[in-house]
Design a protein around this motif. Sequence first.
Motif: not given
Length: 302
Positions: A256-281
Amino acid sequence: MKLSRRHFLAGACALTLPAPRVWAASTLTFGPLRIDSLSDGHLVLPLEFGLAGLPEAELSALVARHGLAADGLTPPCNLTLLRDGTHTVLFDVGAGPDFMPSAGKLAEALDLLGVAPEEVTHVLITHGHPDHLWGLLDEFDEPVFTEAEYMIGRAEFDYWMDPATVETIGEERASFAVGAARRLEVIAGAVRKLEDGEAALPGITARLTPGHTPGHMAFGIAGPGGAVMVAGDAIGNHHIAFEQPDWPSPSDQDPALAAATRVALMEEFAASGMPFIGYHLPEGGIGRVEKAGSAYRFVGSI
């Protein structure tokens, strides 16, 4: 910001049948900063590891849509290396030789980049799971990166060093706790423990992103003309994590906590356009988040 992609041929694949392995390394540049995402190999996991609980029809559609193998998952492991002319910073240390034969290839990847272990000045650890931490020690239980300063989130360090963790983490992950404590004990006297928002190095800021593990840290990197975040396992795959980021995943210790963190990051990255590096992507893990209706999608070409 410039992005380049290179592919290196390396030895034989560490599965049961020998086959050529292609090393992928993707590079971002921000002025004098060079950031390489390089392969530690890949994991071999049962399909239910990340997708348990999905209705059968939805699971089948997801597998087909993303070209996943119906009998298992083989997520890549993307380590991040930053060089600025003064510091050589490694984010996580890979699986080492004791976790899975398909992973633990960091030494080969560094060699292909011409980087010796003793040239690494700092090691920043996102969390204590085996594929991120178990490459810390060599076959003599000595640190691989002999000249490096080590850093990890304080909450993460305290969790794995707590003797009670092995009893409370669950039987399937008990070996994770034993392995993490054994490795962290070696550097316990010298490791720097980071708080949320603390500067690890100039231009590198620790960001608490809990849920996958209790003290999981991401790291924001700011350089001339751009920024990127090393997200670790806060966004753990390119399919269900984007299509249904609020779906609780069994791969997370606190779903549950991980999902909340993930949703917040998705919103942040989508809004800002900032690139990120995912370990398993895929594609070296470097990409951006785009909105896709009520969900998101991973865009690996930036």
